[in-house]
Design a protein around this motif. Structure first.
Motif, PDB file in Angstrom:
ATOM      1  N   TYR A  42       0.836  -1.206   0.000  1.00 48.19           N
ATOM      2  CA  TYR A  42       0.000   0.000   0.000  1.00 48.19           C
ATOM      3  C   TYR A  42       0.868   1.252   0.000  1.00 48.19           C
ATOM      4  O   TYR A  42       0.596   2.222  -0.726  1.00 48.19           O
ATOM      5  N   SER A  43       1.946   1.250   0.791  1.00 42.18           N
ATOM      6  CA  SER A  43       2.837   2.419   0.864  1.00 42.18           C
ATOM      7  C   SER A  43       3.462   2.735  -0.483  1.00 42.18           C
ATOM      8  O   SER A  43       3.676   3.900  -0.827  1.00 42.18           O
ATOM      9  N   TRP A 264      -8.472   5.359  -1.039  1.00 46.08           N
ATOM     10  CA  TRP A 264      -9.024   5.316   0.313  1.00 46.08           C
ATOM     11  C   TRP A 264      -9.430   3.894   0.657  1.00 46.08           C
ATOM     12  O   TRP A 264      -9.341   3.480   1.820  1.00 46.08           O
ATOM     13  N   ARG A 265      -9.890   3.144  -0.339  1.00 47.94           N
ATOM     14  CA  ARG A 265     -10.306   1.761  -0.079  1.00 47.94           C
ATOM     15  C   ARG A 265      -9.122   0.928   0.386  1.00 47.94           C
ATOM     16  O   ARG A 265      -9.246   0.139   1.324  1.00 47.94           O
ATOM     17  N   ARG A 272      -8.799  -2.199   8.472  1.00 49.11           N
ATOM     18  CA  ARG A 272      -9.622  -3.338   8.894  1.00 49.11           C
ATOM     19  C   ARG A 272      -8.750  -4.541   9.267  1.00 49.11           C
ATOM     20  O   ARG A 272      -9.045  -5.260  10.228  1.00 49.11           O
ATOM     21  N   GLU A 273      -7.670  -4.742   8.506  1.00 43.50           N
ATOM     22  CA  GLU A 273      -6.752  -5.840   8.824  1.00 43.50           C
ATOM     23  C   GLU A 273      -6.041  -5.587  10.146  1.00 43.50           C
ATOM     24  O   GLU A 273      -5.872  -6.496  10.957  1.00 43.50           O
ATOM     25  N   LEU A 274      -5.651  -4.347  10.374  1.00 41.99           N
ATOM     26  CA  LEU A 274      -4.972  -4.015  11.631  1.00 41.99           C
ATOM     27  C   LEU A 274      -5.908  -4.147  12.825  1.00 41.99           C
ATOM     28  O   LEU A 274      -5.480  -4.531  13.921  1.00 41.99           O
ATOM     29  N   LYS A 275      -7.185  -3.850  12.607  1.00 32.95           N
ATOM     30  CA  LYS A 275      -8.163  -3.921  13.699  1.00 32.95           C
ATOM     31  C   LYS A 275      -8.240  -5.331  14.282  1.00 32.95           C
ATOM     32  O   LYS A 275      -8.506  -5.506  15.481  1.00 32.95           O
ATOM     33  N   GLN A 276      -8.002  -6.335  13.451  1.00 32.96           N
ATOM     34  CA  GLN A 276      -8.053  -7.714  13.940  1.00 32.96           C
ATOM     35  C   GLN A 276      -7.037  -7.954  15.053  1.00 32.96           C
ATOM     36  O   GLN A 276      -7.275  -8.749  15.964  1.00 32.96           O
ATOM     37  N   PHE A 277      -5.898  -7.243  15.000  1.00 35.97           N
ATOM     38  CA  PHE A 277      -4.873  -7.429  16.029  1.00 35.97           C
ATOM     39  C   PHE A 277      -5.251  -6.735  17.329  1.00 35.97           C
ATOM     40  O   PHE A 277      -4.741  -7.089  18.386  1.00 35.97           O
ATOM     41  N   SER A 278      -6.130  -5.741  17.244  1.00 34.65           N
ATOM     42  CA  SER A 278      -6.494  -4.982  18.447  1.00 34.65           C
ATOM     43  C   SER A 278      -7.432  -5.752  19.366  1.00 34.65           C
ATOM     44  O   SER A 278      -7.670  -5.325  20.500  1.00 34.65           O
ATOM     45  N   VAL A 279      -7.980  -6.863  18.885  1.00 29.96           N
ATOM     46  CA  VAL A 279      -8.907  -7.637  19.726  1.00 29.96           C
ATOM     47  C   VAL A 279      -8.256  -8.896  20.269  1.00 29.96           C
ATOM     48  O   VAL A 279      -8.915  -9.738  20.880  1.00 29.96           O
ATOM     49  N   PHE A 280      -6.928  -9.062  20.050  1.00 30.80           N
ATOM     50  CA  PHE A 280      -6.232 -10.207  20.605  1.00 30.80           C
ATOM     51  C   PHE A 280      -6.265 -10.161  22.131  1.00 30.80           C
ATOM     52  O   PHE A 280      -6.073  -9.107  22.743  1.00 30.80           O
ATOM     53  N   THR A 281      -6.490 -11.299  22.734  1.00 31.99           N
ATOM     54  CA  THR A 281      -6.391 -11.402  24.200  1.00 31.99           C
ATOM     55  C   THR A 281      -5.718 -12.728  24.532  1.00 31.99           C
ATOM     56  O   THR A 281      -5.875 -13.714  23.823  1.00 31.99           O
ATOM     57  N   GLY A 282      -4.969 -12.722  25.591  1.00 33.98           N
ATOM     58  CA  GLY A 282      -4.303 -13.942  26.021  1.00 33.98           C
ATOM     59  C   GLY A 282      -2.898 -13.646  26.478  1.00 33.98           C
ATOM     60  O   GLY A 282      -2.380 -12.560  26.277  1.00 33.98           O
TER      61      GLY A 282
END
Length: 284
Positions: A42-43, A264-265, A272-282
């Protein structure tokens, strides 16, 4: 630095003289299916930024997104994967600030959320509504991108809602100068303490504050010349700069110029891909 020591000059070169380093072989260490690979692609479409800077920016926003969601037990405490990264290169070269701003925007998009805050009639925060006369609620936006400029007290209060996140500054000199101001005395030591996470207990005029599970990451940039002038021996002895990853980038980089192929897409897809890492727990 040791390899560049010149026996004839009897002088250890300064950072500004240390201009040669091994180029990072990114394709060899990044999986094509990974977030980092997609972020680097993307960059390229945005144009101008150096791939080494973008690689470490991607690592930093990953650390900011994960926060304290993933941790391991070591040295009798829980260790989080937070990173302190300082991009080092010539002024106005390699688009260091552009790399940082681009990454920080994606982290903000990935982790922003609205919170309802309750305040009593004196304006003090309440943990929950208590039905007091004069009590009010406000909606605030929070993300894992911490404010660029704030006092330590304000940063602590922000961390109360977001114990894991990233401070991103396009120019470290400006932030470092702010740390040296009289009302910010002790801030470098406070930041050093936050690096190791754990719990924080501070007493302010507004009351006591307890924080748990802090995972502070930092991403910024500067020039070799300024870094040489600013760093004092006590900063290393106290552990402040010892916690940073210094990323020197060759000044011969020739950017591809402004590109209009980035969309923008694509940016939102990375968020959205990065958001998946923000919900990691453990842990462990």
């Amino acid at each position: 630095v040791n390899e560049m020591y010149d026996e004839h000059e009897k002088e250890v070169p300064t950072l500004s003289k240390t201009t040669h380093h091994a180029e990072l072989d990114i394709p060899a260490i990044v999986s094509p299916r990974s977030f980092i690979h997609k972020y680097l692609e993307y960059s390229k479409t945005v144009g101008g930024t150096h791939p080494t800077n973008d690689f470490f920016c991607a690592l930093a926003i990953l650390a900011g997104a994960v926060g304290n969601g993933v941790r391991i037990k070591a040295w009798n405490q829980l260790i989080c994967p937070n990173l302190w990264v300082l991009l080092v290169g010539p002024s106005s070269a390699n688009y260091k600030s552009s790399s940082i701003d681009q990454a920080a925007r994606i982290l903000h998009l990935a982790t922003q959320r609205e919170l309802t805050k309750y305040k009593d009639r004196h304006g003090q925060d309440l943990a929950s509504p208590e039905g007091e006369k004069g009590e009010k609620s406000i909606t605030v936006t929070r993300s894992n991108r911490y404010p660029k400029e704030s006092s330590m007290e304000a940063l602590y209060h922000y961390m109360k809602d977001n114990p894991g996140g990233l401070m991103a500054h396009g120019e470290w000199k400006a932030y470092f100068t702010n740390l040296e101001k009289s009302y910010m005395v002790g801030s470098k030591q406070n930041l050093t303490d936050l690096y190791d996470g754990g719990h924080v207990h501070r007493v302010f005029k507004s009351g006591e504050l307890y924080l748990e599970g802090i995972a502070l990451s930092i991403l910024s940039a500067t020039t070799p010349e300024w870094l040489e002038q600013a760093i004092q021996p006590e900063d290393f002895e106290g552990g402040f700069y010892s916690r940073f990853l210094f990323v020197p980038v060759n000044g011969t980089w020739k950017p591809s110029g402004i590109s209009n192929t980035g969309s923008w897409r694509d940016r939102d897809d990375r968020a959205r891909e990065l958001k998946q890492f923000s919900v990691f727990t453990g842990h462990e």
